[in-house]
Design a protein around this motif. Structure first.
Motif, PDB file in Angstrom:
ATOM      1  N   SER A   1      -7.954   0.927   7.668  1.00 46.30           N
ATOM      2  CA  SER A   1      -6.700   1.659   7.760  1.00 46.30           C
ATOM      3  C   SER A   1      -6.752   2.627   8.931  1.00 46.30           C
TER       4      SER A   1
ATOM      5  N   GLN B   1      -0.927  -0.932  -4.592  1.00 42.42           N
ATOM      6  CA  GLN B   1      -1.955   0.089  -4.784  1.00 42.42           C
ATOM      7  C   GLN B   1      -1.395   1.419  -4.315  1.00 42.42           C
TER       8      GLN B   1
ATOM      9  N   HIS C   1       0.864  -1.185   0.000  1.00 44.48           N
ATOM     10  CA  HIS C   1       0.000   0.000   0.000  1.00 44.48           C
ATOM     11  C   HIS C   1       0.895   1.227   0.000  1.00 44.48           C
TER      12      HIS C   1
ATOM     13  N   ILE D   1      -5.910   4.457  -6.059  1.00 40.50           N
ATOM     14  CA  ILE D   1      -6.858   4.826  -5.009  1.00 40.50           C
ATOM     15  C   ILE D   1      -7.278   6.271  -5.242  1.00 40.50           C
TER      16      ILE D   1
ATOM     17  N   GLY E   1      -9.298   9.391  -3.826  1.00 44.96           N
ATOM     18  CA  GLY E   1      -9.836   9.898  -2.578  1.00 44.96           C
ATOM     19  C   GLY E   1     -10.557  11.218  -2.747  1.00 44.96           C
TER      20      GLY E   1
ATOM     21  N   ARG F   1      -3.453  -1.150  -8.696  1.00 45.02           N
ATOM     22  CA  ARG F   1      -4.697  -0.467  -8.321  1.00 45.02           C
ATOM     23  C   ARG F   1      -4.396   0.978  -7.942  1.00 45.02           C
TER      24      ARG F   1
ATOM     25  N   ALA G   1      -9.843   1.774  -6.661  1.00 42.80           N
ATOM     26  CA  ALA G   1     -10.377   1.759  -5.299  1.00 42.80           C
ATOM     27  C   ALA G   1     -10.727   3.183  -4.889  1.00 42.80           C
ATOM     28  N   VAL G   2     -11.630   3.299  -3.944  1.00 50.52           N
ATOM     29  CA  VAL G   2     -11.989   4.602  -3.390  1.00 50.52           C
ATOM     30  C   VAL G   2     -11.415   4.708  -1.983  1.00 50.52           C
ATOM     31  N   GLY G   3     -10.678   5.776  -1.737  1.00 49.78           N
ATOM     32  CA  GLY G   3     -10.150   6.020  -0.403  1.00 49.78           C
ATOM     33  C   GLY G   3     -11.062   6.982   0.340  1.00 49.78           C
TER      34      GLY G   3
ATOM     35  N   GLY H   1      -2.261   5.732  -3.623  1.00 51.96           N
ATOM     36  CA  GLY H   1      -3.139   6.879  -3.496  1.00 51.96           C
ATOM     37  C   GLY H   1      -2.314   8.137  -3.311  1.00 51.96           C
TER      38      GLY H   1
ATOM     39  N   ILE I   1     -11.080   1.876   0.840  1.00 53.45           N
ATOM     40  CA  ILE I   1     -10.071   1.935   1.889  1.00 53.45           C
ATOM     41  C   ILE I   1     -10.525   2.995   2.885  1.00 53.45           C
TER      42      ILE I   1
END
Length: 240
Positions: A196, A78, A48, A101, A103, A99, A125-127, A80, A164
């Motif tokens: 997280s 992943q 991450h 992220i 946000g 992936r 993915a969405v943070g 972000g 996340i």
């Protein structure tokens, strides 16, 4: 449940922040790629990564460090931080990121999340970063009136790979994760949820695993660097 070791990048170094505040950074490794190799050697299945400078700048800043990690490891990663347009999403995925992220844009430009999730199935993915149940954006510097569950549910039909969820007040504080809020979110949506913030011991991981809601995984950073959590032992315990 997957354990995601975290490598937070600031000025090209692997650091950890306290409550997301950039002036409260502790440097743990001057060579993020070496840190990534150590995590992989211990048996992790994912990495991450967070571009902290990028989260504030709104564009990638620690690209060189991320690219070095991708070049020197063979587990999916992943990322972000500062990913706010399709061009940046495409560029990172082309470079081998598993992936991205999203946000801040999940709040400010949800159409981009939908577009990206449709274009790159399983890779978006969405943070959701929260302070007192409300979503924070732009490197956690700005608070919104958007509720966590409300935002998560808005992407139920978008094909998002994961959510996340970070409790900002637990992040880097070594005080344990917000298990109640994380479990409530996981029960409220069909999208896989990754916990997280505050994961500081093996007991925390076991508590998340056994929280009564099925979680995809948990992210841990400071505890791994401080030695409060042994990565190899944690991975074995979760497999067991």
């Amino acid at each position: 449940m997957i354990l995601y070791p975290a490598i937070d990048l600031k000025d090209g170094q692997a650091v950890r922040l306290l409550h997301g505040e950039m002036d409260k950074a502790t440097v743990f490794n001057d060579d993020p790629a070496a840190q990534a190799r150590a995590f992989v050697a211990a048996g992790c299945e994912w990495l991450h990564l967070v571009d902290l400078n990028g989260a504030f700048a709104g564009a990638p800043v620690n690209a060189a460090a991320v690219e070095a990690i991708l070049a020197e490891t063979r587990v999916p990663a992943q990322l972000g931080g500062g990913i706010r347009d399709m061009k940046t999403i495409e560029a990172w995925l082309d470079k081998g990121l598993a992936r991205v992220i999203l946000g801040t844009v999940a709040v400010e430009n949800p159409a981009l999340v939908r577009e990206a999730a449709a274009a790159f199935p399983g890779k978006v993915a969405v943070g959701i970063d929260a302070r007192n149940g409300r979503v924070a954006t732009r490197g956690w510097a700005e608070e919104t009136n958007v509720e966590v569950t409300e935002l998560a549910r808005s992407f139920e039909d978008a094909g998002v790979a994961a959510i996340i969820y970070t409790d900002i007040m637990r992040d880097g504080a070594m005080k344990g994760p917000n298990i109640e809020a994380t479990a409530a979110l996981a029960r409220a949506v069909a999208i896989p949820v990754i916990a997280s913030g505050g994961v500081s011991s093996l007991d925390d991981l076991i508590a998340l695993r056994d929280c009564g809601a099925e979680l995809n995984g948990a992210i841990s950073g400071r505890a791994l660097y401080d030695g409060a959590l042994d990565l190899g032992a944690a991975l074995q315990a979760l497999k067991g």
